[in-house]
Enzyme design. Structure first.
Site, short mmCIF file in Angstrom:
data_model
loop_
_atom_site.label_atom_id
_atom_site.label_comp_id
_atom_site.label_asym_id
_atom_site.label_seq_id
_atom_site.Cartn_x
_atom_site.Cartn_y
_atom_site.Cartn_z
N ASP A 155 0.74 -1.02 -0.03
CA ASP A 155 0.02 0.11 -0.08
C ASP A 155 0.90 1.21 0.10
OD1 ASP A 155 -2.38 1.80 0.61
OD2 ASP A 155 -1.46 1.88 2.57
N ASP A 169 -0.21 5.05 0.94
CA ASP A 169 -0.33 6.27 1.72
C ASP A 169 -0.19 5.60 3.17
OD1 ASP A 169 -1.08 7.53 -0.51
OD2 ASP A 169 -3.37 7.51 -0.20
N THR A 217 -2.40 1.09 -4.94
CA THR A 217 -3.03 2.29 -4.06
C THR A 217 -4.25 2.77 -5.01
OG1 THR A 217 -2.50 4.42 -3.54
CG2 THR A 217 -1.25 3.49 -5.53
N ALA A 218 -5.18 3.68 -4.06
CA ALA A 218 -6.13 4.29 -4.53
C ALA A 218 -5.80 5.36 -5.46
CB ALA A 218 -7.14 4.53 -3.63
N LYS A 267 -8.64 -3.52 -4.37
CA LYS A 267 -7.27 -3.58 -4.15
C LYS A 267 -6.90 -5.05 -4.27
CE LYS A 267 -5.38 0.05 -1.69
NZ LYS A 267 -4.45 0.50 -0.69
N ASP A 315 -1.31 -0.03 6.07
CA ASP A 315 -1.42 0.61 7.48
C ASP A 315 -2.76 0.57 7.81
OD1 ASP A 315 -2.47 3.65 7.07
OD2 ASP A 315 -1.96 2.81 5.12
N ASN A 361 -8.97 -1.01 6.01
CA ASN A 361 -9.42 -1.00 4.61
C ASN A 361 -8.80 -2.20 3.86
OD1 ASN A 361 -11.52 1.05 5.03
ND2 ASN A 361 -9.91 2.47 4.98
#
Length: 324
Positions: free
Chosen positions: A77, A79, A184-185, A229, A252, A255
């Site tokens: 991930d 962020d 990542t989004a 994801k 982290d 979600n």
């Protein structure tokens, strides 16, 4: 676009839009992956960084990652796992500097980033609002133009926010001969730039629709968040011939539990409260590279939030005045 029949069975339910987003992201990632293996660079921390916060390692436990295991890969991930803060907010700040939008919209980005920093978790509503803002801003612009600007924005706002500890984990997988992907989004173009700068294999990210190289202001499927994801990782692993039980994933946020649950080696990095609890319950490995973690929790006093917002507003006003 229906789910591809050759993909392995899902462990968790997913919407059709999640499947579409995941498969589109995997396809984009494979097309833009680095053609050559990244050059060797020294890890920023020593191998001792591979010790865990969780149960102590035993001498009999095999070294991980396993060198030469070409059926394994690592998924990170972005962020608050690889980078402090949210890539989409830093990207918005860079676009404002280049006059892509007005001061009022910058204040909106500043508030979203302040909330993200203070809460330390991803709220789907806040993240969706940020992505909607970004999509409206880039609509009508060339993909090539945003890629070029993204390179500059990385140097200006993102490079100094990379967590050295997480970077060392990614390097350990690379040194073992494994591919390493960001998940990542953030827009896949932004994520690809970050992956390339870090010497990683490539990136899975949100795919914005473009026609003839021009952004339409719409997404393909939905943002690459939560279950989407996991769908992207599944699709990429199937295409690459990976064994997910031998793969690792790092995040982290709670979600990302769907993504972390797909692999045989899930890691909670700088975890939020829900992920920390879930990781301990399931004996997942934990690492925290933040300083003063126990002193800075989700329930930040209101005064701190006001101070952060005021600071962001002051910075925005100062920047606006300098440009006059």
């Amino acid at each position: 676009m229906a789910a591809l029949g050759w993909l392995p069975p899902r462990r968790r339910s997913a919407t059709a839009r999640s499947v579409l987003a995941g498969e589109a992201s995997a396809e984009a990632a494979r097309k833009t992956a680095l053609a050559e293996a990244p050059p060797f660079t020294e890890p920023e921390t020593e191998p001792e960084a591979l010790t865990e916060e969780g149960p102590d390692r035993t001498p009999e436990e095999p070294v991980f990652p396993v060198a030469g295991d070409d059926l394994a890969a690592a998924f990170f991930d972005l962020d608050n796992t690889v980078m402090q803060g949210a890539a989409i907010f830093h990207f918005g700040r860079g676009l404002y500097k280049r006059e892509f939008f007005r001061r009022r919209e910058l204040a909106r980005f500043a508030w979203q980033q302040a909330w993200f920093r203070l809460a330390g978790v991803e709220d789907p509503e806040h993240m969706q609002d940020a992505r909607d803002s970004a999509l409206s801003i880039v609509k009508g612009h060339k993909v090539s133009e945003l890629m070029s600007i993204g390179e500059e924005i990385y140097d200006e706002y993102m490079a100094e926010r990379i967590w050295p500890g997480t970077r060392a984990l990614a390097q350990a997988h690379l040194d073992a001969g494994q591919k390493v992907w960001l998940v990542t989004a953030a827009p896949v173009e932004t994520a690809t730039i970050i992956a390339r700068r870090l010497g990683l294999t490539g990136a899975l990210g949100t795919v914005a629709e473009s026609v003839d190289g021009i952004y339409t202001g719409r997404l393909v499927g939905e943002p690459l968040h939560g279950p989407a994801k996991a769908e992207a990782v599944r699709a990429l692993a199937a295409a690459e011939g990976l064994d997910l039980e031998r793969c690792a994933a790092y995040s982290d946020s709670h979600n990302d539990i769907p993504m972390l649950s797909l692999v045989g080696h899930p890691y909670a990095i700088n975890p939020d409260t829900k992920l920390r609890k879930h990781a301990r319950t399931n004996d997942w490995r934990l690492r925290d590279y933040r300083t003063g973690r126990k002193a800075v929790k989700v329930g930040v006093p209101a005064a701190a939030g006001v101070g952060a917002i005021a600071g962001g507003a002051a910075a925005a006003i100062a920047l606006h005045r300098r440009r006059k």
